[in-house]
Scaffold this motif. Structure first.
Motif, short mmCIF file in Angstrom:
data_model
loop_
_atom_site.label_atom_id
_atom_site.label_comp_id
_atom_site.label_asym_id
_atom_site.label_seq_id
_atom_site.Cartn_x
_atom_site.Cartn_y
_atom_site.Cartn_z
N ILE A 278 0.84 -1.20 0.00
CA ILE A 278 0.00 0.00 0.00
C ILE A 278 0.87 1.24 0.00
O ILE A 278 1.70 1.44 0.90
CB ILE A 278 -0.94 0.02 1.23
CG1 ILE A 278 -1.79 -1.25 1.27
CG2 ILE A 278 -1.83 1.28 1.19
CD1 ILE A 278 -2.71 -1.37 2.48
N ARG A 279 0.69 2.05 -1.03
CA ARG A 279 1.40 3.33 -1.08
C ARG A 279 0.44 4.41 -0.64
O ARG A 279 -0.71 4.45 -1.09
CB ARG A 279 1.87 3.60 -2.50
CG ARG A 279 2.62 4.89 -2.64
CD ARG A 279 3.12 5.09 -4.06
NE ARG A 279 3.60 6.47 -4.20
CZ ARG A 279 3.81 7.03 -5.37
NH1 ARG A 279 3.60 6.37 -6.50
NH2 ARG A 279 4.24 8.27 -5.43
N VAL A 280 0.88 5.26 0.27
CA VAL A 280 0.04 6.34 0.78
C VAL A 280 0.75 7.66 0.52
O VAL A 280 1.91 7.83 0.90
CB VAL A 280 -0.22 6.19 2.30
CG1 VAL A 280 -1.12 7.32 2.81
CG2 VAL A 280 -0.85 4.84 2.61
N ARG A 281 0.04 8.57 -0.12
CA ARG A 281 0.59 9.91 -0.37
C ARG A 281 -0.39 10.89 0.22
O ARG A 281 -1.57 10.91 -0.16
CB ARG A 281 0.73 10.08 -1.89
CG ARG A 281 1.65 11.17 -2.29
CD ARG A 281 2.01 11.05 -3.79
NE ARG A 281 2.55 12.33 -4.22
CZ ARG A 281 2.02 13.09 -5.16
NH1 ARG A 281 0.94 12.69 -5.81
NH2 ARG A 281 2.56 14.25 -5.47
N LEU A 282 0.06 11.66 1.20
CA LEU A 282 -0.83 12.59 1.88
C LEU A 282 -0.33 14.02 1.67
O LEU A 282 0.87 14.29 1.83
CB LEU A 282 -0.89 12.31 3.39
CG LEU A 282 -1.42 10.95 3.82
CD1 LEU A 282 -1.30 10.80 5.34
CD2 LEU A 282 -2.86 10.74 3.37
N ALA A 356 -1.53 1.12 7.12
CA ALA A 356 -0.78 2.01 6.23
C ALA A 356 -1.10 3.47 6.54
O ALA A 356 -0.21 4.28 6.79
CB ALA A 356 -1.10 1.68 4.77
N VAL A 357 -2.38 3.81 6.53
CA VAL A 357 -2.71 5.23 6.65
C VAL A 357 -2.42 5.76 8.05
O VAL A 357 -2.01 6.90 8.23
CB VAL A 357 -4.16 5.50 6.21
CG1 VAL A 357 -5.18 4.94 7.19
CG2 VAL A 357 -4.39 7.01 6.05
N GLU A 358 -2.59 4.91 9.07
CA GLU A 358 -2.33 5.38 10.44
C GLU A 358 -0.83 5.48 10.73
O GLU A 358 -0.42 6.27 11.58
CB GLU A 358 -3.04 4.49 11.46
CG GLU A 358 -4.55 4.75 11.50
CD GLU A 358 -4.85 6.21 11.81
OE1 GLU A 358 -4.70 6.60 12.97
OE2 GLU A 358 -5.21 6.96 10.90
N SER A 359 -0.02 4.69 10.04
CA SER A 359 1.42 4.89 10.14
C SER A 359 1.78 6.21 9.47
O SER A 359 2.55 7.02 10.00
CB SER A 359 2.17 3.74 9.45
OG SER A 359 1.86 2.51 10.06
#
Lengths: 757, 290, 175
Positions: A278-282, A356-359
């Motif tokens: 999972i790649r997360v870009r915020l 993923a998103v919480e990390s």
């Protein structure tokens, strides 16, 4: 409601009287076993069963050609062969190629060894990223892409253009095993009327019935699925295991056949939790306001579809967290590979994307120099927010209260110290402690436009008792108690006067699948409304007899009070019967309509919310992580059964702990390494932390008494709360699960003395 | 499991006679916790089992000031863990037993079984080695004694000759202290990733009878000779203990496997050796003062 | 690994033992596992088949009061000994205090681990009538549970350990 009630099935379970599928016996019972391919990707070139057939004690040997009906089964897509035929493809090591029924289990086992099977190996697709390469071998002729799932909101380019800080990270989660204590077991037998009965501990009895019927070329009403007790499910007993094989063998032999998996077979065959990348870009403003979120997920769906598309859809729609984000773009590739299939597992994809998103949120907070709790609070969904799928939340969003209460408790327990700063344990300089926090949300119910309904029947008897019937599954979660309490409440009966009969496709109407944390809400409502109909029928009878309006009849503790008379309920039932009225009702409850992904509107009719904080202690020399305390707040709408709720929270947290620290189902090039339970590190009682539950009740209008789901949300934020705590204790960011102590010790050492590593 | 004959000799001579008669097709069984598992999984299919549990000579724990502790090969891990004699004279062995497997396994598994399986990770091996224990082997030619460390020849291989069996273990009286530290992948029933046993005694501020043994980091449990030599007769300081731990890490030859990498095992040898030395030196210094 | 053919001469042995206080005699093959003996011959279904490799504790029974994994113990090993299964724990229709405590503390969910868990705990309390929490954890670590998270199990065992009813019970058993 809300009273403490012991489980109705507990006495049977503590005395050994409880009967699970393997505890049933029938005269003339045969033992069935399946020969598993043992190769991950191949063409079955030759199959010779002659020697097995000749073995004394063997009653039948079946191959694909012996299947009278459809070859394939599947909960959504029928792509999973009950048996692979000669010239056909084996897609994972657990594919079955032949079945044996024998007088004794050991003879069946011996017969399997006498079957000669030859395979032409094919190149193996071992992970979902590889599966999407243009030159990847094809697992299915239709291609390796099971589903490309998209979430779009706003304009992602615009969102990142507005962002002042951008975080971009990639996370990995491994395949996970349910490790329910009871291995799969099915018993099939023919009845005198020529029907097939299958005894099985299944999460979806009606889906079993339909899949069995199709393979056996029988109309569904010729198949009866009788649910036995279930020794744990967690999503792992939704797909077909031995049901079809047992039925085929019973049909072929005319005798009852038990198909019991040993643990090795169970580990090899049943669908797992998806491994993901999972790649997360915020993108965020300096003040912490999220403006853009982009995610890209790869899900390993394994050899067959199972519920892969649904699971990865949930992973995707939850991948930007329970946050207000104006611009969202999420893409998920659910891929076929030659690994064991992936399907439902408590959390249903959200476990992975929440990690993923919480990390990422914790990393973002650090980047911004902001308190991680404050960052979450600032962006948390609340009433009036619009989710990333375009759903306007109009009620029952208890996330802020969960955050506030967990934070307060965490700060209280930290005694004024910063909970996110490492504290050296007095007298043990190599051990440090810190807290970590994570939030989560999880849909209740199927959603996405799927019709979500449950039927329940409630009948009253002249002895003053009631029976509730529905085919929903008791997998340990405590559904029986919940349904019993709801019916007792509606009928004003003492609890012990209400019986619950579950999971018999002849006797109980369809409660729908036991999945998606939906049973309390959907089947609970069906029971509530069926009870209401029956109660009104009793009121009508008494109203006519005593010549009062029906609302003049009151129900109190098993008595109907009318016009100063107290009529025992059983007597009222006798009156109804005398008048030819049926003292029973079936109610088919339809949950509020939902919208498919991509069409906007309400994708789900309710969400549960949670916040957890975990305190860990890390041994900086050995990399050992101990979880000391977990504070878990869950917004469940309304508590129906406090003991059941507590059990769901404690069990959920422990499963999340295993997910974080110990568990990994290892598959290499399609071959299962974790083929014994000893190789799957599920937590023992030694690792149980102190769990501090906090109940938050933001009722949902249509839920029974306001209740929504708990079964999954309790487990979801645990993992990132732990890994965030590990970061705060050590400065090592976990981007791949589980937190291997070997890896962690190395990372800590690398930071201290790079020359050592 | 394949069918097999089952023999339950009532005495040691009878057991030896059966072992002679039945030859290679027979396996000795005591607790059976390892053997039956391997038979169930089809890795072994002996024609006969010779059960040693009913031979009285293999049972019992006794102590004499001259010979020390005598622990019968058929003593279970549970008995070892709870034995008042062992607790008085070698508490380290009680402690070690308590860390092995589960209660269910300890009810049946035996001291002899743990040693005769000759797993490189056998938990009893390192502490027995540092306690200078002797294995008593008995066969058609009579009894012989071997230091426990000479009993292990390789994974699954022992010094037992054909027709021989392990009768008992002798642990000489020791004025020193011993400690076994085990590291497993989780606080569960795992096989050790690394096991470290240390023995020493402090005499007028100097370390004596320093013995260090390492488990699960080579084909057999092994002694950390260079560390022992460094410490023997020395006045332990923090840096000296650190150096000894480093030498121990260098003395082993671990492998990468599912339970841990070679790097990690080496590191755990260093960490556990250092911790064991710290505790023993501290304990001995305290003891000296009294 | 193939096994001998049906009808081939196989060694048989006679065993007599006590199961839940009742004498039992049977002719068995030496390779018969205690779990199969209890379930298939005696119809005692409380001990469960789960891991098959003595790591999960679901098949735990007490052999002369000590917990063993019936899945990896030969029935022959039980000859001349006393086996207690979960079915034999309640006496004269009264639940054992541990059974009662497991109900009261909701230490039961799916119930598949419960028999083994209770029997191991019973052995612990015979050993240590007042165990510490640490001792409970250590003693029960070979009994896996996937549903409860173990917390209620700890509390259930502690509640019996801390109450007079268990001590009385152990006293009775000792006589």
């Amino acid at each position: 409601m809300g009273h403490v009630v012991p489980r109705p099935d507990a006495v049977a379970k503590v005395t050994g009287a409880a009967r699970f599928a393997d505890d049933y016996d029938f005269p003339g019972l045969l033992h069935g076993r399946a020969l598993r391919a043992g190769v991950p990707h191949a063409i079955l070139k030759r199959l010779d069963v002659a020697k097995a057939k000749d073995l004394p004690g063997v009653v039948a040997v079946l191959t694909a050609e012996d299947i009278p009906g459809e070859r394939n089964h599947g909960l959504v897509i029928h792509d999973w062969p009950a048996l692979v035929g000669v010239g056909e493809k084996v897609r994972y090591v657990g594919d079955a190629v032949a079945l044996v029924a024998a007088e004794r289990r050991e003879i069946a086992t011996q017969a399997l060894e006498l079957i000669e099977a030859e395979y032409e190996p094919l190149p193996v697709v071992s992970d979902p990223v590889q599966a999407r390469q243009p030159d990847a071998p094809l697992v299915h002729e239709s291609g390796n892409l099971l589903k490309h799932i998209k979430v779009r909101k706003g304009d992602i380019e615009e969102g990142f253009a507005q962002a002042e800080v951008i975080l971009d990270e990639v996370y990995h989660t491994p395949t996970m095993e349910h490790a329910f204590m009871e291995p799969e077991c099915s018993i099939a037998r023919l009845t005198a009327e020529g029907r097939i009965e299958v005894y099985v501990g299944s999460q979806i009895p009606y889906a079993d019935r339909d899949q069995i019927a199709r393979c056996l070329a029988l109309p569904p009403e010729k198949v009866r699925v009788i649910g036995t007790l279930i020794g744990g499910g967690f999503g792992g007993k939704e797909d077909i295991a031995g049901q079809i094989h047992a039925a085929l063998l019973a049909q072929a032999t005319g005798r009852p056949v038990k198909v019991l998996y040993d643990r090795h077979e169970s580990l090899l065959v049943h669908p797992k939790r998806h491994a993901t990348q999972i790649r997360v870009r915020l993108g965020v403003k300096r003040d912490g306001t999220l403006v853009a979120a982009q995610t890209e997920l790869y899900g390993d769906s394994g050899a067959y579809a199972s519920l892969g598309e649904k699971v990865m859809t949930r992973a995707t729609t939850h991948s930007t967290g329970p946050y207000i984000v104006p611009h969202v773009k999420a893409d998920c590739y659910a891929m076929y590979t030659n690994n064991p299939p992936s399907g439902a597992f408590r959390g249903f994809g959200v476990t992975q994307s929440c990690f993923a998103v919480e990390s990422a949120m914790d990393q973002l907070a650090e980047r911004l120099g902001m308190d991680p709790v404050e960052l979450r609070r600032k962006n948390a969904l609340r009433v009036g927010s619009v989710t990333n799928t375009g759903q306007l939340l109009t009620e029952s969003v208890g996330l802020l209260e969960c955050i506030d209460r967990v934070e307060a408790e965490m700060r209280r327990l930290s005694g004024g110290r910063d909970p996110f700063k490492p504290q050296v344990v007095p007298g043990a300089p190599n051990r440090v402690r810190a807290w970590g926090l994570a939030v989560a949300f999880k849909n209740t119910g199927l959603g996405g436009g799927a019709p979500d309904k449950a039927s329940a029947e409630v009948e009253l008897f002249t002895d003053g008792t009631a029976e509730v019937r529905t085919s929903s599954a008791e997998i340990g979660q405590g559904l029986v108690a919940v349904l019993q309490m709801i019916a007792a409440e509606e009928l004003s009966l003492p609890l012990e006067k209400v019986r619950v009969l579950l999971s018999d496709t002849d006797l109980t109407p369809d409660g729908g699948p036991t999945t998606a944390s939906r049973q309390t809400y959907v089947t609970g409502n069906a029971v509530r409304l069926a009870s209401d109909v029956v109660r009104q029928a009793v009121a009508t009878t008494l109203a006519e007899k005593y010549d009062v309006p029906p609302e003049g009849v009151r129900f109190v503790e098993g008595l109907a009070q009318v016009n100063g008379h107290s009529v025992p309920l059983g007597e009222a039932v006798a009156m109804m019967k005398a008048e030819g009225r049926e003292p029973k009702a079936t109610y088919e409850y339809w949950a509020p309509k939902t919208q498919p992904l991509g069409t906007g509107g309400d994708m789900h009719f309710a969400y549960s919310f949670a916040t957890q904080a975990a305190e860990v202690e890390v041994d900086l020399e050995t990399g050992e992580v101990r979880v000391l305390r977990v504070i878990a707040a869950n917004d469940v709408g309304r508590v129906i059964n406090p003991l059941g709720l507590q059990g769901q929270i404690e069990g959920g947290v422990m499963m999340g702990l295993g997910n974080a620290l110990t568990e990994e189902f290892i598959v290499e090039e399609g071959r299962v390494i974790t083929d014994r339970l000893a190789r799957y590190r599920m937590p023992s009682i030694v690792l149980t932390p102190q769990i501090i539950p906090i109940v938050v009740e933001h009722p949902t209008g249509e839920g029974p008494y306001g209740a929504k789901g708990i079964g999954e949300i309790s487990s979801i934020p645990t993992t990132p709360a732990i890994t965030n705590a590990v970061y705060h204790a050590t400065g090592v960011r976990v981007k791949r699960l589980p937190v291997d102590q070997d890896w962690l010790a190395r990372e800590i050492a690398r930071r201290e003395r790079p020359q050592d590593v | 499991m394949q069918p097999f004959e089952y023999h339950s000799p009532r005495s040691l001579p009878e057991a030896l006679r059966l072992l002679q008669e039945l030859g290679d097709g027979a396996r000795l069984i005591a607790g059976g916790t390892d053997l039956l598992l391997r038979m169930k999984q089809g890795q072994l299919a002996p024609r006969a089992l010779i059960d040693l549990r009913r031979a009285a000579e293999l049972h019992g724990i006794s102590f004499s000031p001259e010979e020390g502790l005598r622990i019968g090969a058929a003593v279970t891990l549970r008995e070892l863990q709870r034995s008042p004699l062992v607790r008085d004279h070698c508490p380290c062995l009680c402690e070690t037993a308590s860390w092995m497997a589960s209660e269910q396994v300890r009810s049946l598994a035996t001291v002899g079984g743990n040693l005769c399986n000759a797993s490189p990770a056998a938990d009893l091996a390192p502490p027995l080695m540092v306690l200078d224990a002797q294995a008593v082997l008995v066969g058609p030619q009579g009894e012989r004694r071997l230091p426990v460390e000479a009993f292990f020849l390789g994974p699954g291989q022992t010094a037992l000759d054909r027709g021989e069996l392990l009768k008992e273990v002798l642990v000489p009286p020791t004025p020193g202290n011993a400690l076994y530290l085990k590291h497993a992948p989780r606080a569960f029933m795992d096989i050790a990733v690394v096991g470290v046993a240390v023995h020493l005694r402090m005499e007028r501020g100097l370390a004596r009878a320093v013995r260090i043994a390492l488990g699960a980091v080579g084909p057999t449990p092994l002694r950390a000779g260079p560390s022992e030599a460094l410490l023997e007769g020395s006045a332990p300081t923090a840096s000296l203990l650190e150096e000894a731990a480093d030498l121990a890490a260098r003395a082993c030859s671990p492998i990468d496997d599912l339970r841990g990498s070679a790097w990690y095992r080496r590191r755990m040898v260093r960490v556990l050796t250092r911790r064991a030395l710290d505790r023993l030196c501290a304990a001995s210094l305290v003891g000296e003062g009294t | 690994m193939t096994e001998g053919l049906i009808g081939q001469e196989r060694p048989l042995v006679t065993i007599s033992l006590r199961v839940n206080g009742e004498p039992v005699e049977a002719v068995i093959e030496p390779r018969e596992l205690l779990l199969d003996f209890l379930r298939d011959r005696l119809g005692l279904m409380g001990a469960k088949r789960s891991c098959d490799t003595q790591v999960c504790g679901a098949c735990t029974v007490l052999l002369d009061d000590l917990p063993v994994s019936a899945c990896c113990t030969l029935a022959y090993e039980a000859r001349g000994r006393e086996v207690l299964t979960i079915e034999g724990l309640a006496q004269d229709g009264a639940l054992h205090p541990l059974q009662q405590a497991f109900i009261e503390h909701t230490a039961v969910q799916c119930g598949f681990c419960t028999s083994g868990m209770i029997l191991t705990a019973r052995s612990l309390l015979q050993d240590h009538p007042r165990p510490t929490r640490q001792e409970i954890r250590h003693y029960l670590k070979g009994n896996l549970c996937r549903c409860t998270g173990y917390w209620n199990i700890l509390k259930a065992v502690e509640s019996v350990a801390g109450s007079g009813r268990q001590r009385g019970r152990v006293g009775e058993e000792a006589t």
